[in-house]
Scaffold this active site. Structure first.
Site, short mmCIF file in Angstrom:
data_model
loop_
_atom_site.label_atom_id
_atom_site.label_comp_id
_atom_site.label_asym_id
_atom_site.label_seq_id
_atom_site.Cartn_x
_atom_site.Cartn_y
_atom_site.Cartn_z
NE ARG A 53 -3.84 0.16 2.05
CZ ARG A 53 -5.26 -0.26 1.64
NH1 ARG A 53 -5.58 -1.45 1.79
NH2 ARG A 53 -5.98 0.85 1.45
NE ARG A 57 -3.48 0.90 5.47
CZ ARG A 57 -4.60 1.09 5.28
NH1 ARG A 57 -5.81 0.37 5.45
NH2 ARG A 57 -4.94 2.46 4.65
CB THR A 109 -9.32 -3.20 -1.33
OG1 THR A 109 -7.75 -3.30 -0.72
CG2 THR A 109 -9.30 -2.45 -2.57
N1 PXP Z 1 -8.05 -10.01 -3.23
C1 PXP Z 1 -7.92 -8.64 -3.15
C2 PXP Z 1 -7.86 -7.66 -4.36
C3 PXP Z 1 -7.60 -7.76 -2.03
O1 PXP Z 1 -7.54 -6.51 -1.91
C4 PXP Z 1 -7.63 -8.39 -0.79
C5 PXP Z 1 -7.56 -7.73 0.49
O2 PXP Z 1 -6.41 -7.31 0.63
C6 PXP Z 1 -8.16 -9.86 -0.64
C7 PXP Z 1 -8.06 -10.68 -2.20
C8 PXP Z 1 -8.07 -10.59 0.45
O3 PXP Z 1 -9.31 -10.07 1.33
P1 PXP Z 1 -9.32 -10.58 2.70
O4 PXP Z 1 -8.02 -10.27 3.37
O5 PXP Z 1 -10.69 -10.07 3.27
O6 PXP Z 1 -9.34 -12.13 2.64
#
Ligand code: PXP
Length: 251
Positions: A53, A57, A109
């Site tokens: 990011r 972070r 996101t």
């Molecule tokens: N795919 C993308 C493009 C993401 O931005 C994220 C979160 O960073 C994830 C998958 C995974 O999401 P989660 O952490 O909620 O499983």
């Protein structure tokens, strides 16, 4: 994570960002996301996903090379469509780059990339990544408008944002959940019909993963926060294995 790596199998990309979140809480080196990547490689994960990011972070610049050096698993770099991130992607040449929307103030996101509205800004970034041999994925809402935009941009992969689906589950709203599931199901079929490889991710858990995993055209799920959270209680390897088992059972 190309479809040639494990043809026919629904791949699991493990997002290790939140190992780095815990590390950064104390500013030191522990827990190291590289160690998480090594465990994922050992226990049958198909790829490592990491989001560098703008505010660093969680994942930091030096983590990328360390992850790439530590495992042979394909790295899926999530990145904002900025010149800074493009330069970093071109330097590290991850297997895939997933372009995501990014706002500093958001916790995660939230919502998909507006590939339709940002077509002109995305063209040079997508083309530069593709020219470097990096597989481009666009993290979009499951809508025809965004899928059409991905087609026009020539993206070989889209990742459908399952956040709304996951929220509907959490909110105990089965009808909304079914509507969201149908959106992802329909758009995955349309993507595949148009030669785009569909992936999905965000907010997936042991409880809600199976209806998504059952969508036949999906080639990959990227899952992070829940797995790292579960790993606190049972260890990362059992958490990944359990998710893998649920995904396989849904097919
Ligand atoms: N795919 C993308 C493009 C993401 O931005 C994220 C979160 O960073 C994830 C998958 C995974 O999401 P989660 O952490 O909620 O499983």
């Amino acid at each position: 994570m190309s479809s040639t790596l494990n043809p026919g199998k629904l791949r699991l990309g493990v997002n290790i960002d939140h190992v780095a979140t815990i590390r950064n809480a104390r500013g030191g080196d522990h827990p190291d996301p590289v160690r998480a990547a090594e465990i994922v490689a050992r226990c049958g994960g198909d790829g490592i996903t990491a989001h560098l990011r703008e505010d660093r972070r969680h994942i930091r610049d030096d983590d990328l090379k360390r992850i790439q050096d530590a495992t042979d698993l394909p790295l899926n770099l999530e990145m904002a469509a900025t010149e800074e991130m493009l330069a970093i992607a071109l330097k590290h040449k991850p297997h895939a780059a997933c372009i995501v929307p990014e706002k500093r103030e958001e916790r995660t996101t939230e919502g998909g990339l507006d590939a339709a509205g940002q077509h002109n800004q995305l063209v040079p970034i997508v083309n530069a990544l593709k020219d470097a041999g990096i597989r481009v994925s666009l993290f979009i809402e499951a809508s025809e408008r965004q899928l059409d935009a991905a087609l026009r941009l020539g993206a070989p992969v889209v990742e459908f944002h399952t956040g709304e689906y996951a929220h509907a589950y959490l909110d105990g709203e089965p009808e909304r959940m079914q509507r969201e599931l149908k959106r992802v199901t329909d758009m995955a079929a349309l993507a595949a019909k148009n030669g785009i490889e569909p992936h999905a991710g965000h907010g997936l858990t042991y409880e809600n993963v199976q209806p998504i995993a059952a969508i036949p055209q999906l080639a990959e799920l990227n899952i992070g926060h829940y797995l790292i959270g579960e790993a606190i209680f049972c260890g990362l390897e059992p958490a990944v294995l359990r998710m893998r088992e649920l995904m396989d059972a849904a097919r």
